[in-house]
Every structure is written in C-alpha cells, then in structure tokens.
Write an enzyme that holds these catalytic residues in place. Structure first.
Site, mmCIF file in Angstrom:
data_model
loop_
_atom_site.group_PDB
_atom_site.id
_atom_site.type_symbol
_atom_site.label_atom_id
_atom_site.label_comp_id
_atom_site.label_asym_id
_atom_site.label_seq_id
_atom_site.Cartn_x
_atom_site.Cartn_y
_atom_site.Cartn_z
ATOM 1 N N HIS A 56 64.976 -6.971 6.250
ATOM 2 C CA HIS A 56 65.713 -8.068 5.634
ATOM 3 C C HIS A 56 64.882 -8.651 4.495
ATOM 4 O O HIS A 56 63.651 -8.545 4.482
ATOM 5 C CB HIS A 56 66.010 -9.152 6.665
ATOM 6 C CG HIS A 56 67.038 -8.773 7.673
ATOM 7 N ND1 HIS A 56 67.727 -9.703 8.410
ATOM 8 C CD2 HIS A 56 67.507 -7.558 8.068
ATOM 9 C CE1 HIS A 56 68.576 -9.092 9.224
ATOM 10 N NE2 HIS A 56 68.448 -7.787 9.037
ATOM 11 N N GLU A 58 63.927 -11.647 3.688
ATOM 12 C CA GLU A 58 62.868 -12.592 4.050
ATOM 13 C C GLU A 58 61.656 -11.867 4.630
ATOM 14 O O GLU A 58 60.512 -12.208 4.304
ATOM 15 C CB GLU A 58 63.390 -13.620 5.068
ATOM 16 C CG GLU A 58 64.489 -14.504 4.537
ATOM 17 C CD GLU A 58 65.895 -13.976 4.779
ATOM 18 O OE1 GLU A 58 66.833 -14.782 4.745
ATOM 19 O OE2 GLU A 58 66.062 -12.749 4.992
ATOM 20 N N CYS A 86 68.649 -15.342 9.287
ATOM 21 C CA CYS A 86 69.186 -14.890 10.572
ATOM 22 C C CYS A 86 68.145 -15.181 11.663
ATOM 23 O O CYS A 86 67.004 -15.562 11.362
ATOM 24 C CB CYS A 86 69.502 -13.394 10.507
ATOM 25 S SG CYS A 86 68.032 -12.336 10.582
ATOM 26 N N CYS A 89 64.783 -13.268 11.107
ATOM 27 C CA CYS A 89 64.019 -13.796 9.979
ATOM 28 C C CYS A 89 63.483 -15.184 10.288
ATOM 29 O O CYS A 89 62.363 -15.524 9.906
ATOM 30 C CB CYS A 89 64.872 -13.811 8.723
ATOM 31 S SG CYS A 89 65.252 -12.132 8.150
#
Length: 159
Positions: A56, A58, A86, A89
């Site tokens: 992801h 991040e 999310c 993250c």
C-alpha cells in the site's frame, strides 16, 4: 506546518496516487513522508504490479522514509496520504510513530469506489475464535519461551 504547506504536500500525495494508478502499479493511492519541510519518503500503491497485498502507498512511503533516514522511527515527520489509512496501514503508522497524518479521501470515499475495509474493522473487534479466517493458538509456551529469550539477548536492538 501551515495550511499552504499541508495543501502542497497533499497535492504531491494525490499526484503520486494518480501516477501509480495511470502506470498500472496498483490502486489510486499515494503517500509521502515529510520532515522539516522536506519530502523524505514517497510511495504509491504497488499491490498489483508487485503481487504484494502489503504494498500500500503508506507502507511503501514509510519504508522509503525509514531507509532514507536510516531509522525505524518517524517521529518529527508528517505522513500525507491520498486516503484515510486502512487497518494495515494504520498499524504501520502507529509502529513508525510519525507526529501526524494528513489524509484526503475518507474510508467511506474509498468504499464507494470498491476499496471497502469495513469487514476488517469488524474482524479486528472479534475474538480470534470468532473470526472468519480460522485462528488457532498452538505451542504458546514454546513461543513465549522464545520471546523471553529476547529479554536476555544482550545485543538486542530495541524498537
């Protein structure tokens, strides 16, 4: 950080999201890490291009910043991300300890375009035996004995 700085860095995170999306690296997510007004980490979603569900934006930005700063602690930093993090993250953010997080889209915005994490939020609140993915606790004593060795390890590097 001033509002104009926040807006400038947020636009950078959104531009990274757009770049990654248009080069088919992954979903429409981008993130940067800023320290003392300088970008020290960048990332866009690379889930589909690397076949890695943890890639992801991040996470990629946190890894980039930690590598650049040569430390696993992002205190003194701000993470700018194109979307509210999310659960995965969010965990990485808490582990890396930035001072603040600034985000553009909300989790509801993400859900409206097909990125719905609500089921994960619900699962986190369940006891392990009630979760949809079977979770079994085995060899706890052996595992815990190994963890206690950590306390006795003289050359351990705390984090």
């Amino acid at each position: 950080m001033s509002n104009s700085d926040d807006e400038r860095f947020m636009k950078e995170a959104i531009d990274l999201a757009r770049k990654g999306m248009h080069n088919n690296s992954g979903g429409p997510f981008g993130a940067i890490v800023v320290m003392n007004g300088e970008i020290v980490g960048r990332g866009f979603n690379r889930v589909t291009s690397t076949i890695d569900p943890t890639a992801h934006a991040e996470i990629v930005a946190i890894r980039d910043a930690c590598h650049f700063l040569n430390r696993g602690d992002l205190s003194g930093c701000t993470l700018y991300t194109s979307c509210e993090p999310c659960p995965m993250c969010l965990g990485a953010i808490y582990w890396s300890r930035p001072d603040r997080v600034v985000y553009a889209c909300t989790q509801n915005d993400a859900a409206s375009v097909g990125f719905d994490d609500e089921f994960i939020y619900r699962e986190i609140g369940q006891s392990p035996e009630d979760r949809k993915i079977l979770m079994e606790n085995k060899l706890r004593k052996e595992g815990y004995d190994m963890m206690k060795e950590w306390l006795e390890k003289e050359d351990r590097i705390p984090y």
